[in-house]
Design a protein around this motif. Structure first.
Motif, mmCIF file in Angstrom:
data_model
loop_
_atom_site.group_PDB
_atom_site.id
_atom_site.type_symbol
_atom_site.label_atom_id
_atom_site.label_comp_id
_atom_site.label_asym_id
_atom_site.label_seq_id
_atom_site.Cartn_x
_atom_site.Cartn_y
_atom_site.Cartn_z
ATOM 1 N N SER A 111 0.805 -1.212 0.000
ATOM 2 C CA SER A 111 0.000 0.000 0.000
ATOM 3 C C SER A 111 0.846 1.273 0.000
ATOM 4 N N LEU A 112 0.848 1.979 -1.125
ATOM 5 C CA LEU A 112 1.538 3.268 -1.184
ATOM 6 C C LEU A 112 0.850 4.293 -0.293
ATOM 7 N N ASP A 113 -0.464 4.160 -0.125
ATOM 8 C CA ASP A 113 -1.187 5.073 0.758
ATOM 9 C C ASP A 113 -0.679 4.947 2.188
ATOM 10 N N ASP A 114 -0.397 3.710 2.610
ATOM 11 C CA ASP A 114 0.157 3.518 3.951
ATOM 12 C C ASP A 114 1.546 4.142 4.053
ATOM 13 N N GLY A 115 2.326 4.025 2.992
ATOM 14 C CA GLY A 115 3.655 4.617 2.992
ATOM 15 C C GLY A 115 3.597 6.122 3.195
ATOM 16 N N ARG A 116 2.651 6.741 2.537
ATOM 17 C CA ARG A 116 2.458 8.185 2.703
ATOM 18 C C ARG A 116 1.997 8.509 4.125
ATOM 19 N N ALA A 117 1.011 7.765 4.614
ATOM 20 C CA ALA A 117 0.419 8.057 5.923
ATOM 21 C C ALA A 117 1.426 7.881 7.063
ATOM 22 N N TYR A 118 2.205 6.801 7.009
ATOM 23 C CA TYR A 118 3.164 6.547 8.085
ATOM 24 C C TYR A 118 4.288 7.569 8.065
ATOM 25 N N ALA A 119 4.741 7.940 6.875
ATOM 26 C CA ALA A 119 5.767 8.975 6.788
ATOM 27 C C ALA A 119 5.211 10.317 7.259
ATOM 28 N N GLN A 120 3.958 10.601 6.938
ATOM 29 C CA GLN A 120 3.324 11.845 7.393
ATOM 30 C C GLN A 120 3.282 11.896 8.914
ATOM 31 N N ASN A 121 2.917 10.773 9.538
ATOM 32 C CA ASN A 121 2.852 10.727 11.003
ATOM 33 C C ASN A 121 4.220 10.989 11.627
ATOM 34 N N LEU A 122 5.246 10.392 11.048
ATOM 35 C CA LEU A 122 6.593 10.603 11.569
ATOM 36 C C LEU A 122 7.041 12.046 11.346
ATOM 37 N N TYR A 123 6.722 12.577 10.193
ATOM 38 C CA TYR A 123 7.040 13.980 9.892
ATOM 39 C C TYR A 123 6.330 14.918 10.867
ATOM 40 N N ASP A 124 5.062 14.611 11.156
ATOM 41 C CA ASP A 124 4.300 15.441 12.079
ATOM 42 C C ASP A 124 4.899 15.421 13.484
ATOM 43 N N GLU A 125 5.617 14.334 13.809
ATOM 44 C CA GLU A 125 6.269 14.226 15.117
ATOM 45 C C GLU A 125 7.677 14.807 15.107
ATOM 46 N N GLY A 126 8.093 15.359 13.970
ATOM 47 C CA GLY A 126 9.361 16.057 13.926
ATOM 48 C C GLY A 126 10.445 15.429 13.084
ATOM 49 N N ALA A 127 10.210 14.225 12.546
ATOM 50 C CA ALA A 127 11.239 13.555 11.751
ATOM 51 C C ALA A 127 11.409 14.240 10.399
ATOM 52 N N ASP A 128 12.642 14.536 10.031
ATOM 53 C CA ASP A 128 12.897 15.105 8.708
ATOM 54 C C ASP A 128 13.648 14.134 7.793
ATOM 55 N N ILE A 129 13.937 12.943 8.295
ATOM 56 C CA ILE A 129 14.492 11.850 7.494
ATOM 57 C C ILE A 129 13.760 10.580 7.913
ATOM 58 N N VAL A 130 13.252 9.819 6.942
ATOM 59 C CA VAL A 130 12.464 8.615 7.239
ATOM 60 C C VAL A 130 12.998 7.433 6.445
ATOM 61 N N LEU A 131 13.120 6.301 7.122
ATOM 62 C CA LEU A 131 13.516 5.028 6.516
ATOM 63 C C LEU A 131 12.311 4.101 6.476
ATOM 64 N N PRO A 132 11.652 3.925 5.315
ATOM 65 C CA PRO A 132 10.579 2.934 5.204
ATOM 66 C C PRO A 132 11.184 1.570 4.826
ATOM 67 N N VAL A 133 10.883 0.540 5.608
ATOM 68 C CA VAL A 133 11.404 -0.803 5.315
ATOM 69 C C VAL A 133 10.207 -1.673 4.955
ATOM 70 N N ALA A 134 9.639 -1.420 3.784
ATOM 71 C CA ALA A 134 8.374 -2.069 3.427
ATOM 72 C C ALA A 134 8.224 -2.227 1.924
ATOM 73 N N GLY A 135 9.332 -2.377 1.215
ATOM 74 C CA GLY A 135 9.254 -2.580 -0.223
ATOM 75 C C GLY A 135 8.551 -1.431 -0.917
ATOM 76 N N PRO A 136 7.607 -1.732 -1.822
ATOM 77 C CA PRO A 136 6.928 -0.689 -2.589
ATOM 78 C C PRO A 136 6.159 0.321 -1.746
#
Length: 342
Positions: free
Chosen positions: A206-231
């Motif tokens: 799910s690319l939508d999940d990739g966006r949502a999880y990165a958004q949540n981390l960004y909202d908490e202050g992260a400016d670099i994100v490592l997604p370990v979930a393939g596509p």
């Protein structure tokens, strides 16, 4: 057994059999079962399949693959490749462990090689391919800690299984090492190596999940994100593209995402590369030579089985002293003076 040989990943099976022939006729056929991400996932499956494509080009083999649609297809897909048409069968992922073992034990003359799984005890006709991805992830964590402007970086995974969490472990350890060396307090959101708890989408599609999880981390202050979930990580890259790389950068996994996700290439600080193409090619070549042996091969920084991708468009943004530190740490991991994990 070392930490990285316990770390594996992914699932696969089903769909139509696709036959790809080499330019010249060949008496050797390498077959592959993909996971549910598909053969063109810009990541895990595509990298493993590249090993077969390289063997087609350089060794003149034929290649076939079955593209999985659901985990329930694993056993059927593996079994459908039995019967003498495949000289070696590659199964791609941790979640194919049981299906591969069952088929191998029932067909001792068929050679198998499974990516991201190692059996203990080993199976004579199965060669496991595993990767010390925590070594390359350690470098990415150190780099990210040196590049963050907020003092917060984040990560999330597809499923909480060892081949996913090994990336997260290494990443967190690299950030921790940076803090030790620099006296800083860079935080890692999304994964706790001690409790083994963190953020997981529970899928690799799910690319939508990739966006949502990165958004949540960004909202908490992260400016670099490592997604370990393939596509799934492609969705995170799309968010970074919209926000701009001053706000959010992405660390890719498996392949060099700068090359495999060209539309969003500018958002990638680097990628943690797992060279499945190299090991798949190696297994194909040794099997053709009659030198196949069951057991385990391990990709490391030292043998090139894992690596950190080039910085590409980010190169000018990274301080030269930080680049030099990352290279020195790489050499320290290789010579054993820097320990990544237990």
């Amino acid at each position: 057994m070392t930490s990285f040989t316990r770390y594996f990943l992914r699932g696969m099976a089903a769909s139509a059999l696709i036959l790809t022939t080499a330019a010249s006729a060949s008496a050797f056929t390498a077959c592959q079962v993909t996971d549910t991400g598909g053969i063109d996932d810009n990541s895990f499956n595509q990298t493993a399949w590249k090993g077969v494509l390289d063997a087609q080009e350089k060794l003149g083999v034929e290649g076939r693959y079955l593209e999985s649609q659901a985990e329930s297809d694993y056993e059927a897909n593996v079994n459908s490749l039995l019967g003498g048409q495949c000289d070696v069968i590659f199964t791609i992922g941790f979640l194919l462990g049981d299906a591969t073992a069952n088929a191998a034990k029932a067909n001792p003359d068929q050679k198998f090689s499974i990516v991201d799984f190692a059996y203990d005890p080993t199976i004579p006709n199965v060669l496991g391919q595993v990767y010390a991805t925590d070594q390359a992830a350690f470098l990415a964590g150190y780099l990210s800690a040196g590049m963050t402007k907020t003092g917060i970086v984040g990560t999330f995974g597809g499923i909480n299984i060892p081949p996913v969490t090994i990336f997260m472990d290494g990443f967190a350890a690299g950030v921790g090492y940076y803090n030790e060396q620099k006296g800083t307090t860079v935080q890692v959101l999304g994964w706790n190596p001690e409790s083994r708890e963190g953020l997981f989408t529970n899928n690799f599609e799910s690319l939508d999940d990739g966006r949502a999880y990165a958004q949540n981390l960004y909202d908490e202050g992260a400016d670099i994100v490592l997604p370990v979930a393939g596509p799934v990580g492609l969705g995170s890259a799309a968010l970074a593209d919209e926000l701009g790389t001053e706000a959010l950068k992405i660390v890719g996994v498996d392949a060099d995402l700068y090359l495999t996700d060209p539309a969003k290439k500018h958002v990638y600080l680097t990628s943690i590369m797992k060279r499945m193409d190299s090991t798949v090619y190696q297994v194909t070549e040794t099997t053709m030579k009659g030198e196949f042996e069951g057991g385990v091969i391990v990709g490391t920084l030292e043998n090139g089985g894992v690596s950190l991708a080039p910085y590409h468009d980010m190169a000018d943004m990274i301080p030269e002293d930080l680049k030099a530190e990352v290279e020195a740490i790489k050499q320290g991991i290789i010579d054993g003076s820097i320990k990544v994990g237990g």
